[in-house]
Design a protein around this motif. Structure first.
Motif, PDB file in Angstrom:
ATOM      1  N   ALA A  78      93.440  -6.072  23.826  1.00  0.00           N
ATOM      2  CA  ALA A  78      92.057  -6.972  23.267  1.00  0.00           C
ATOM      3  C   ALA A  78      90.885  -6.034  23.909  1.00  0.00           C
ATOM      4  O   ALA A  78      89.723  -5.850  23.185  1.00  0.00           O
ATOM      5  CB  ALA A  78      92.402  -8.345  24.592  1.00  0.00           C
ATOM      6  N   ARG A  79      91.413  -4.977  25.124  1.00  0.00           N
ATOM      7  CA  ARG A  79      89.881  -4.672  25.237  1.00  0.00           C
ATOM      8  C   ARG A  79      89.583  -2.665  25.340  1.00  0.00           C
ATOM      9  O   ARG A  79      89.259  -2.165  25.503  1.00  0.00           O
ATOM     10  CB  ARG A  79      90.106  -4.484  27.168  1.00  0.00           C
ATOM     11  N   SER A  80      90.688  -2.258  24.724  1.00  0.00           N
ATOM     12  CA  SER A  80      90.924  -1.143  23.537  1.00  0.00           C
ATOM     13  C   SER A  80      90.579  -1.018  22.917  1.00  0.00           C
ATOM     14  O   SER A  80      90.446  -1.829  21.731  1.00  0.00           O
ATOM     15  CB  SER A  80      92.620  -0.632  24.361  1.00  0.00           C
ATOM     16  N   SER A  81      90.747   0.242  22.583  1.00  0.00           N
ATOM     17  CA  SER A  81      90.499   0.574  20.786  1.00  0.00           C
ATOM     18  C   SER A  81      91.311   0.358  20.021  1.00  0.00           C
ATOM     19  O   SER A  81      92.539  -0.104  20.487  1.00  0.00           O
ATOM     20  CB  SER A  81      90.193   2.411  20.507  1.00  0.00           C
ATOM     21  N   ARG A  82      91.557   0.066  18.852  1.00  0.00           N
ATOM     22  CA  ARG A  82      91.959   0.076  17.729  1.00  0.00           C
ATOM     23  C   ARG A  82      93.039   0.567  17.264  1.00  0.00           C
ATOM     24  O   ARG A  82      95.100  -0.226  17.954  1.00  0.00           O
ATOM     25  CB  ARG A  82      91.524  -0.210  16.022  1.00  0.00           C
ATOM     26  N   ARG A  83      93.610   1.883  18.147  1.00  0.00           N
ATOM     27  CA  ARG A  83      94.341   3.204  18.007  1.00  0.00           C
ATOM     28  C   ARG A  83      95.470   3.085  19.071  1.00  0.00           C
ATOM     29  O   ARG A  83      96.648   2.573  19.156  1.00  0.00           O
ATOM     30  CB  ARG A  83      94.169   4.367  18.296  1.00  0.00           C
ATOM     31  N   VAL A  84      94.988   2.053  20.541  1.00  0.00           N
ATOM     32  CA  VAL A  84      95.840   2.692  21.556  1.00  0.00           C
ATOM     33  C   VAL A  84      96.262   0.903  21.288  1.00  0.00           C
ATOM     34  O   VAL A  84      97.378   0.884  21.891  1.00  0.00           O
ATOM     35  CB  VAL A  84      94.748   2.153  23.190  1.00  0.00           C
ATOM     36  N   ALA A  85      95.670  -0.064  20.635  1.00  0.00           N
ATOM     37  CA  ALA A  85      96.357  -1.873  20.592  1.00  0.00           C
ATOM     38  C   ALA A  85      97.602  -0.844  19.947  1.00  0.00           C
ATOM     39  O   ALA A  85      98.299  -2.119  19.621  1.00  0.00           O
ATOM     40  CB  ALA A  85      94.932  -2.142  20.223  1.00  0.00           C
ATOM     41  N   ALA A  86      97.290  -0.507  19.109  1.00  0.00           N
ATOM     42  CA  ALA A  86      98.756  -0.837  17.866  1.00  0.00           C
ATOM     43  C   ALA A  86      99.349   0.315  18.399  1.00  0.00           C
ATOM     44  O   ALA A  86     100.227  -0.108  18.051  1.00  0.00           O
ATOM     45  CB  ALA A  86      97.708   0.031  16.586  1.00  0.00           C
ATOM     46  N   LEU A  87      99.031   1.370  19.123  1.00  0.00           N
ATOM     47  CA  LEU A  87     100.017   1.927  19.363  1.00  0.00           C
ATOM     48  C   LEU A  87     100.928   0.712  20.915  1.00  0.00           C
ATOM     49  O   LEU A  87     102.516   0.634  20.627  1.00  0.00           O
ATOM     50  CB  LEU A  87     100.015   3.325  20.374  1.00  0.00           C
ATOM     51  N   VAL A  88     100.754   0.510  21.477  1.00  0.00           N
ATOM     52  CA  VAL A  88     101.350  -0.873  22.957  1.00  0.00           C
ATOM     53  C   VAL A  88     101.751  -1.707  22.105  1.00  0.00           C
ATOM     54  O   VAL A  88     102.613  -1.996  22.046  1.00  0.00           O
ATOM     55  CB  VAL A  88     100.026  -1.436  23.382  1.00  0.00           C
ATOM     56  N   GLY A  89     100.916  -2.619  20.793  1.00  0.00           N
ATOM     57  CA  GLY A  89     101.807  -3.586  19.853  1.00  0.00           C
ATOM     58  C   GLY A  89     103.329  -2.659  18.929  1.00  0.00           C
ATOM     59  O   GLY A  89     103.695  -3.382  19.137  1.00  0.00           O
ATOM     60  N   ALA A  90     103.052  -1.791  18.619  1.00  0.00           N
ATOM     61  CA  ALA A  90     103.861  -0.894  18.301  1.00  0.00           C
ATOM     62  C   ALA A  90     105.591  -0.670  19.059  1.00  0.00           C
ATOM     63  O   ALA A  90     106.708  -1.275  18.660  1.00  0.00           O
ATOM     64  CB  ALA A  90     103.472  -0.106  17.737  1.00  0.00           C
ATOM     65  N   LEU A  91     104.976   0.126  20.525  1.00  0.00           N
ATOM     66  CA  LEU A  91     105.768   0.036  21.193  1.00  0.00           C
ATOM     67  C   LEU A  91     106.704  -1.498  21.460  1.00  0.00           C
ATOM     68  O   LEU A  91     107.943  -1.221  22.588  1.00  0.00           O
ATOM     69  CB  LEU A  91     105.632   0.994  22.100  1.00  0.00           C
ATOM     70  N   ALA A  92     105.676  -2.968  21.834  1.00  0.00           N
ATOM     71  CA  ALA A  92     106.337  -3.676  22.498  1.00  0.00           C
ATOM     72  C   ALA A  92     107.258  -4.235  21.116  1.00  0.00           C
ATOM     73  O   ALA A  92     108.494  -4.711  21.669  1.00  0.00           O
ATOM     74  CB  ALA A  92     105.368  -4.083  22.871  1.00  0.00           C
ATOM     75  N   ASP A  93     106.490  -4.490  19.748  1.00  0.00           N
ATOM     76  CA  ASP A  93     107.091  -4.630  19.036  1.00  0.00           C
ATOM     77  C   ASP A  93     108.912  -4.270  18.435  1.00  0.00           C
ATOM     78  O   ASP A  93     109.985  -4.570  18.354  1.00  0.00           O
ATOM     79  CB  ASP A  93     106.709  -5.038  17.433  1.00  0.00           C
ATOM     80  N   ILE A  94     108.889  -3.289  19.069  1.00  0.00           N
ATOM     81  CA  ILE A  94     110.634  -2.104  18.171  1.00  0.00           C
ATOM     82  C   ILE A  94     111.621  -2.792  18.948  1.00  0.00           C
ATOM     83  O   ILE A  94     112.588  -3.255  18.103  1.00  0.00           O
ATOM     84  CB  ILE A  94     109.906  -0.738  18.720  1.00  0.00           C
ATOM     85  N   PRO A  95     112.022  -3.344  19.741  1.00  0.00           N
ATOM     86  CA  PRO A  95     112.982  -3.521  20.655  1.00  0.00           C
ATOM     87  C   PRO A  95     113.099  -5.247  20.146  1.00  0.00           C
ATOM     88  O   PRO A  95     114.535  -5.805  19.868  1.00  0.00           O
ATOM     89  CB  PRO A  95     112.811  -3.127  22.204  1.00  0.00           C
ATOM     90  N   TYR A  96     112.522  -5.823  19.737  1.00  0.00           N
ATOM     91  CA  TYR A  96     112.144  -7.075  19.331  1.00  0.00           C
ATOM     92  C   TYR A  96     112.552  -7.232  17.938  1.00  0.00           C
ATOM     93  O   TYR A  96     113.668  -8.302  17.083  1.00  0.00           O
ATOM     94  CB  TYR A  96     111.078  -8.072  19.268  1.00  0.00           C
ATOM     95  N   ALA A  97     111.919  -6.035  17.231  1.00  0.00           N
ATOM     96  CA  ALA A  97     111.795  -6.289  15.383  1.00  0.00           C
ATOM     97  C   ALA A  97     114.232  -5.807  15.477  1.00  0.00           C
ATOM     98  O   ALA A  97     114.058  -6.275  14.204  1.00  0.00           O
ATOM     99  CB  ALA A  97     111.467  -5.327  14.992  1.00  0.00           C
ATOM    100  N   LEU A  98     113.939  -4.660  16.397  1.00  0.00           N
ATOM    101  CA  LEU A  98     115.865  -4.232  16.347  1.00  0.00           C
ATOM    102  C   LEU A  98     117.080  -5.493  16.174  1.00  0.00           C
ATOM    103  O   LEU A  98     116.488  -6.365  16.755  1.00  0.00           O
ATOM    104  CB  LEU A  98     116.401  -2.899  16.715  1.00  0.00           C
ATOM    105  N   PRO A  99     118.075  -5.889  15.754  1.00  0.00           N
ATOM    106  CA  PRO A  99     119.247  -6.161  15.917  1.00  0.00           C
ATOM    107  C   PRO A  99     119.316  -6.049  16.961  1.00  0.00           C
ATOM    108  O   PRO A  99     119.262  -5.471  17.856  1.00  0.00           O
ATOM    109  CB  PRO A  99     119.589  -5.465  14.661  1.00  0.00           C
ATOM    110  N   GLY A 100     119.509  -7.446  17.957  1.00  0.00           N
ATOM    111  CA  GLY A 100     119.879  -7.104  18.820  1.00  0.00           C
ATOM    112  C   GLY A 100     121.092  -6.576  19.964  1.00  0.00           C
ATOM    113  O   GLY A 100     121.633  -5.577  20.220  1.00  0.00           O
TER     114      GLY A 100
END
Length: 564
Positions: free
Chosen positions: A380-402
């Motif tokens: 919430a407090r960082s730039s859009r690029r940093v927020a997008a990077l953090v969100g993408a890295l957090a989403d990858i394990p959840y998006a992939l099949p278990g």
């Protein structure tokens, strides 16, 4: 010791490196290990034997067939519910949406067991009402069509959520202008709403396909007895018959599943490429069309669908759990609570599974809460690029099949940990690591959403008054995001408690979870015990969803999916 913040930023210096370290450990490291193993196996010719194996190509065909047909079922059911509950004057929308979301929250192996108990010649419920097929008749669900049907029912809420989000963003003024110009409700739906809703349809279909590809519970319960293997169940079978090439084979199979999931998302992007879906004008609640004399009929159809996909299977599950044995007709004299007494009081394995699932789920929920509060603050407090990077890295394990994440964890922890010389493979700690990795995004989303809705001036005023980061977090920010944090804990607990796909490959003696216990009980022929345990799990799911409903009015939009 006071922690100094960066110049011009309210974040302390240690916070961003801490977030990157967590993301590296939970996302980059396990999936990187899987990628390296797969590439090295290909370079050494390890894939030659797998490629020449007819079982691989049959499993690939079965995966594509069931996933595609299941996607079509999900689009039809989920799309119809989204259109009717969003655009038309249907009564009891919240109740209908709540019940429609239940199949997605119920574990897939429980869904499969409930439908097996509902159909076929051994159905306790059908025998009780005298409608069971003759003995010797085939179980219709032990087929490609049966697997696809249940995959569609399980993932129809994904299409519902994606399409409903798009419908709620439609321009009110454009629709009202068309109605004032004399366009009928059907013309508005055909010429304006459906073209603008195509991204929601495509996104929902893609999510359903990806979820179908990685689903283990339904193909395992319905497919393995009929020797119908998909890629996830083939990985399970190869891991059960462990050999010299097992690690290489399962890493390549996991990579293939990941590629299929990626292909589903790329097809969605290709479908939408070159189309402009920008909306001009006010969005929000869409135009409400009146069903007039058809309202009662439409509402009856919606409730009948819910009875078919939810109430009847659950009733069959309850009936099977009360019968003394699978296939025995249920009467007032034969009804018994033996199965519940067995799983709750006598079976040490089920008691261990309860304890493990509760421990893992609570530890994961509250452990991730501590991490994602800091991570959500950074987003919430960082730039859009940093927020997008953090969100993408957090989403990858959840998006992939278990199943892919499970294989990655096996490859990462098969050998003892460097420096420590301790192995966590075969212990409950590898399950905890996998849960942390898989459900990181589930915990992060509601908390990051809550931080985005806070006015930064509150924290800035406290910082200028001399309050350190810890003081600001405890006294100002934490109380304001508390409802979202509570929702994150409930969501993670709810999903982790019923999880099977990850733990199917990672469990060992003494580390069984509820999902594994249900699957093993059914696999060993104890259908009534598996049904009793499944009934308890469904009741737990309903209770957790009820808690979310009670918190709904205090949560950020989108946290409770069945609400607008």
């Amino acid at each position: 010791m006071r922690i100094h913040a960066r110049s011009g930023n309210s974040q302390p210096r240690w916070l961003f490196p801490f977030v990157l370290t967590v993301l590296f450990l939970l996302s980059v490291l396990p999936l990187g290990r899987l990628a390296v193993t797969g590439i090295l196996s290909l370079l050494r010719g390890g894939g030659d034997g797998l490629v020449s194996d007819p079982a691989l190509w049959q499993a690939l065909w079965n995966t594509l067939t069931t996933s595609f047909l299941g996607m079509l079922v999900a689009v039809v059911i989920g799309g119809a519910f989204a259109l009717l509950l969003t655009l038309y004057d249907v009564r009891a929308k919240t109740a209908l949406g709540f019940l429609f979301m239940l199949p997605m929250m119920i574990p897939p192996q429980v869904t499969a067991l409930s439908w097996v108990g509902l159909t076929g010649p051994s159905s306790t419920l059908l025998k009780a009402i005298g409608m069971a097929p003759p003995l010797g008749s085939p179980q219709p669900l032990y087929s490609i069509g049966g697997i696809a049907l249940l995959l569609g029912v399980q993932n129809a809420p994904l299409v519902y959520l994606a399409l409903r989000a798009g419908l709620l963003a439609l321009p009110r003024d454009g629709i009202e202008a068309a109605r004032l110009s004399g366009a009928s409700a059907f013309q508005v739906l055909k010429d304006i709403i459906l073209p603008l809703a195509l991204p929601g349809f495509a996104a929902g279909a893609a999510m359903a396909f990806v979820s179908n590809v990685g689903n283990f519970g339904i193909p395992a319960i319905l497919g393995i007895p009929a020797s119908i293997y998909t890629l996830p169940t083939l990985i399970y079978a190869k891991f059960a018959s462990f050999g010299a090439s097992t690690f290489a084979d399962i890493s390549l199979l996991s990579g293939l599943i990941a590629l299929l999931s990626l292909a589903g998302l790329l097809v969605e992007e290709r479908v939408l490429k070159g189309r402009d879906y920008r909306i001009i004008g006010l969005s929000g609640r869409t135009a409400l069309f009146e069903l007039k004399g058809w309202r009662g009929t439409v509402e009856l159809c919606l409730w009948l669908v819910l009875v078919l996909i939810l109430v009847l299977p659950f009733a069959a599950l309850v009936a099977s759990s009360l019968a003394p044995a699978y296939g025995v007709p249920l009467t007032l004299k034969s009804a018994s609570l033996y199965a519940y007494e067995e799983v709750l009081l006598r079976q040490s394995i089920t008691r261990t599974a309860f304890q493990n699932s509760m421990t893992l789920s609570l530890t994961t929920a509250f452990g991730l809460l501590l991490v994602t509060v800091l991570m959500g603050y950074v987003v919430a407090r960082s730039s859009r690029r940093v927020a997008a990077l953090v969100g993408a890295l957090a989403d990858i394990p959840y998006a992939l099949p278990g199943i892919v994440l499970a294989v990655a964890c096996i490859l990462l922890f098969a050998a003892p940990l460097p420096l420590l010389g301790v192995s966590i493979y075969g212990t409950i700690w590898i399950l905890l690591f996998a849960y942390f990795s898989s459900f990181l995004a589930v915990s992060l989303r509601p908390i990051a959403s809550a931080f985005h809705q806070l006015d930064p001036s509150l924290e800035e005023a406290a910082r200028l008054a001399g309050a350190g980061f810890g003081r600001r977090m405890c006294d100002i920010l934490a109380p304001l995001i508390a409802p979202a944090a509570g929702a994150a804990v409930i969501l993670v607990f709810l999903i982790a408690c019923n999880e099977l796909t990850v733990s199917a490959l990672l469990w060992s003696a003494g580390t069984q979870t509820l999902g594994v216990a249900i699957y093993n009980l059914d696999d060993s022929g104890s259908f009534n015990l598996a049904s009793a345990l499944s009934v308890l799990v469904v009741l737990l799911v309903i209770a957790m969803m009820g808690l979310l409903e009670l918190l709904a009015s205090r949560l950020p939009k989108g946290v409770v999916p069945w609400r607008s």
